[in-house]
Design a protein around this motif. Structure first.
Motif, short mmCIF file in Angstrom:
data_model
loop_
_atom_site.label_atom_id
_atom_site.label_comp_id
_atom_site.label_asym_id
_atom_site.label_seq_id
_atom_site.Cartn_x
_atom_site.Cartn_y
_atom_site.Cartn_z
N LEU A 59 -10.24 7.68 31.96
CA LEU A 59 -9.41 8.71 32.57
C LEU A 59 -9.42 9.98 31.72
O LEU A 59 -10.12 10.06 30.71
N VAL A 60 -8.63 10.95 32.13
CA VAL A 60 -8.55 12.24 31.43
C VAL A 60 -7.11 12.47 31.04
O VAL A 60 -6.19 12.29 31.85
N ASP A 61 -6.89 12.87 29.77
CA ASP A 61 -5.50 13.08 29.34
C ASP A 61 -5.02 14.48 29.72
O ASP A 61 -5.76 15.29 30.30
N HIS A 62 -3.76 14.77 29.39
CA HIS A 62 -3.17 16.02 29.84
C HIS A 62 -3.74 17.25 29.13
O HIS A 62 -3.41 18.37 29.48
N THR A 109 7.55 2.08 12.51
CA THR A 109 6.48 1.60 13.39
C THR A 109 6.15 2.68 14.42
O THR A 109 7.03 3.14 15.14
N ILE A 110 4.89 3.08 14.46
CA ILE A 110 4.45 4.10 15.40
C ILE A 110 3.77 3.43 16.59
O ILE A 110 2.80 2.70 16.43
N VAL A 111 4.31 3.68 17.78
CA VAL A 111 3.75 3.16 19.02
C VAL A 111 3.56 4.35 19.97
O VAL A 111 4.43 5.21 20.08
N ARG A 112 2.42 4.39 20.63
CA ARG A 112 2.10 5.51 21.51
C ARG A 112 2.59 5.26 22.93
O ARG A 112 2.25 4.26 23.55
N PRO A 113 3.38 6.17 23.52
CA PRO A 113 3.75 6.04 24.93
C PRO A 113 2.66 6.68 25.81
O PRO A 113 2.22 7.80 25.54
N VAL A 114 2.24 5.95 26.84
CA VAL A 114 1.16 6.41 27.72
C VAL A 114 1.61 6.27 29.17
O VAL A 114 2.21 5.27 29.55
N PHE A 115 1.30 7.28 29.97
CA PHE A 115 1.71 7.34 31.38
C PHE A 115 0.48 7.58 32.24
O PHE A 115 -0.18 8.62 32.11
N ILE A 116 0.14 6.63 33.11
CA ILE A 116 -0.98 6.79 34.03
C ILE A 116 -0.43 7.09 35.42
O ILE A 116 0.39 6.34 35.95
N THR A 117 -0.89 8.16 36.02
CA THR A 117 -0.42 8.52 37.35
C THR A 117 -1.02 7.62 38.42
O THR A 117 -2.15 7.14 38.29
N VAL A 118 -0.26 7.40 39.48
CA VAL A 118 -0.78 6.74 40.68
C VAL A 118 -1.04 7.79 41.77
O VAL A 118 -1.41 7.43 42.89
N ASP A 119 -0.85 9.06 41.42
CA ASP A 119 -0.98 10.17 42.38
C ASP A 119 -1.91 11.24 41.80
O ASP A 119 -1.48 12.35 41.50
N PRO A 120 -3.20 10.92 41.64
CA PRO A 120 -4.11 11.88 41.00
C PRO A 120 -4.31 13.17 41.79
O PRO A 120 -4.67 14.20 41.21
N ASP A 123 -1.02 15.02 40.49
CA ASP A 123 -0.76 15.01 39.05
C ASP A 123 -1.99 15.45 38.28
O ASP A 123 -2.78 14.66 37.75
N THR A 124 -2.17 16.77 38.21
CA THR A 124 -3.24 17.36 37.42
C THR A 124 -2.89 17.24 35.94
O THR A 124 -1.74 16.95 35.58
N PRO A 125 -3.85 17.48 35.04
CA PRO A 125 -3.51 17.47 33.62
C PRO A 125 -2.36 18.41 33.28
O PRO A 125 -1.49 18.07 32.46
N ALA A 126 -2.31 19.59 33.91
CA ALA A 126 -1.23 20.54 33.61
C ALA A 126 0.12 19.99 34.05
O ALA A 126 1.13 20.12 33.34
N VAL A 127 0.16 19.37 35.23
CA VAL A 127 1.42 18.79 35.72
C VAL A 127 1.86 17.66 34.80
O VAL A 127 3.04 17.56 34.44
N GLY A 144 -7.23 11.35 36.68
CA GLY A 144 -8.67 11.25 36.86
C GLY A 144 -9.00 11.31 38.34
O GLY A 144 -8.16 11.65 39.17
N SER A 145 -10.23 10.96 38.67
CA SER A 145 -10.62 10.91 40.07
C SER A 145 -9.86 9.78 40.76
O SER A 145 -9.39 8.85 40.10
N PRO A 146 -9.71 9.86 42.09
CA PRO A 146 -9.06 8.74 42.79
C PRO A 146 -9.70 7.40 42.49
O PRO A 146 -9.00 6.38 42.35
N GLU A 147 -11.02 7.40 42.35
CA GLU A 147 -11.73 6.15 42.07
C GLU A 147 -11.41 5.63 40.67
O GLU A 147 -11.22 4.42 40.47
#
Length: 209
Positions: A59-62, A109-120, A123-127, A144-147
């Motif tokens: 995928l592509v990050d923000h 303890t450092i843990v990374r929060p990650v959010f994957i959109t279901v509405d590509p 939800d652009t990188p800017a959004v 990322g792409s719908p696929e």
């Protein structure tokens, strides 16, 4: 219901007393008040998981950078699927995930929060950058792409379906609601229901680190 949903429901009913009526691995966006009720469900499923879930994604990050399931800095990750304009379970799960990350950091303890959109489509990188940075400065938003998004959803057995539109014409989705704890290499260690409070989530996460 997916195989994951059936397994989770069966294991939860067998091992954990439900603290809130109607707790489930999916939600339908409508009022959202029941989802916001503070309830104490005991631990996530005890590991190792009795089923296969998770896997590679591309995928592509923000910030427009390619990102997969592994963390480039070797950190554990808390992962949630949702969408930026969600006003129901995302409004519960994402802030709790951010609070959990802060509680863990207080203990070193450092843990990374990650959010994957279901509405590509929306939800652009800017959004996603605006939405995630409002929640936590280290949260990564992925699209990322719908696929590509569909492949990620299938790997994590997350269902998502459009059920309506809001007053601005934006799609409203029903989608999976578990938070996934990932090892630095992307392996899913356990799942956390968002009805858990941040203190309890942090306690469970620490047992896997």
């Amino acid at each position: 219901m997916t195989r994951l949903g059936r397994l989770l429901l069966g294991l939860t009913l067998a091992a954990l007393p439900l603290a809130a009526a109607g707790a489930h691995d999916k939600h339908l966006h409508g009022g959202g008040e029941a989802a916001k009720t503070k309830a104490s469900m005991p631990a996530a499923l005890p590991g190792p998981l009795p089923f296969k879930v998770g896997g590679p994604f591309d995928l592509v990050d923000h910030d427009g950078q390619t990102r997969g399931e592994t963390d480039p800095e070797g950190q554990h990750q808390l992962l949630f699927f949702g969408y930026a304009s969600c006003k129901a379970i995302c409004d519960v799960a994402l802030p709790r995930m951010a609070e959990t990350v802060d509680l863990l950091e207080e203990d070193g303890t450092i843990v990374r929060p990650v959010f994957i959109t279901v509405d590509p489509a929306n939800d652009t990188p800017a959004v996603l950058k605006e939405a995630t940075q409002a929640l936590h400065p280290r949260m990564i938003g992925l699209t990322g792409s719908p696929e590509a998004v569909e492949a990620a959803r299938q790997a994590f057995q997350v269902e998502a379906s459009q059920v309506s539109r809001d007053i601005k014409g934006r799609p409203i989705y029903a989608h999976g609601s578990f938070i996934y704890l990932l090892a630095p290499d992307g392996e899913v260690l356990t799942l956390l229901p968002p009805v858990l409070g941040p203190d309890r989530m942090a306690e469970i996460v620490e047992k896997y680190l």
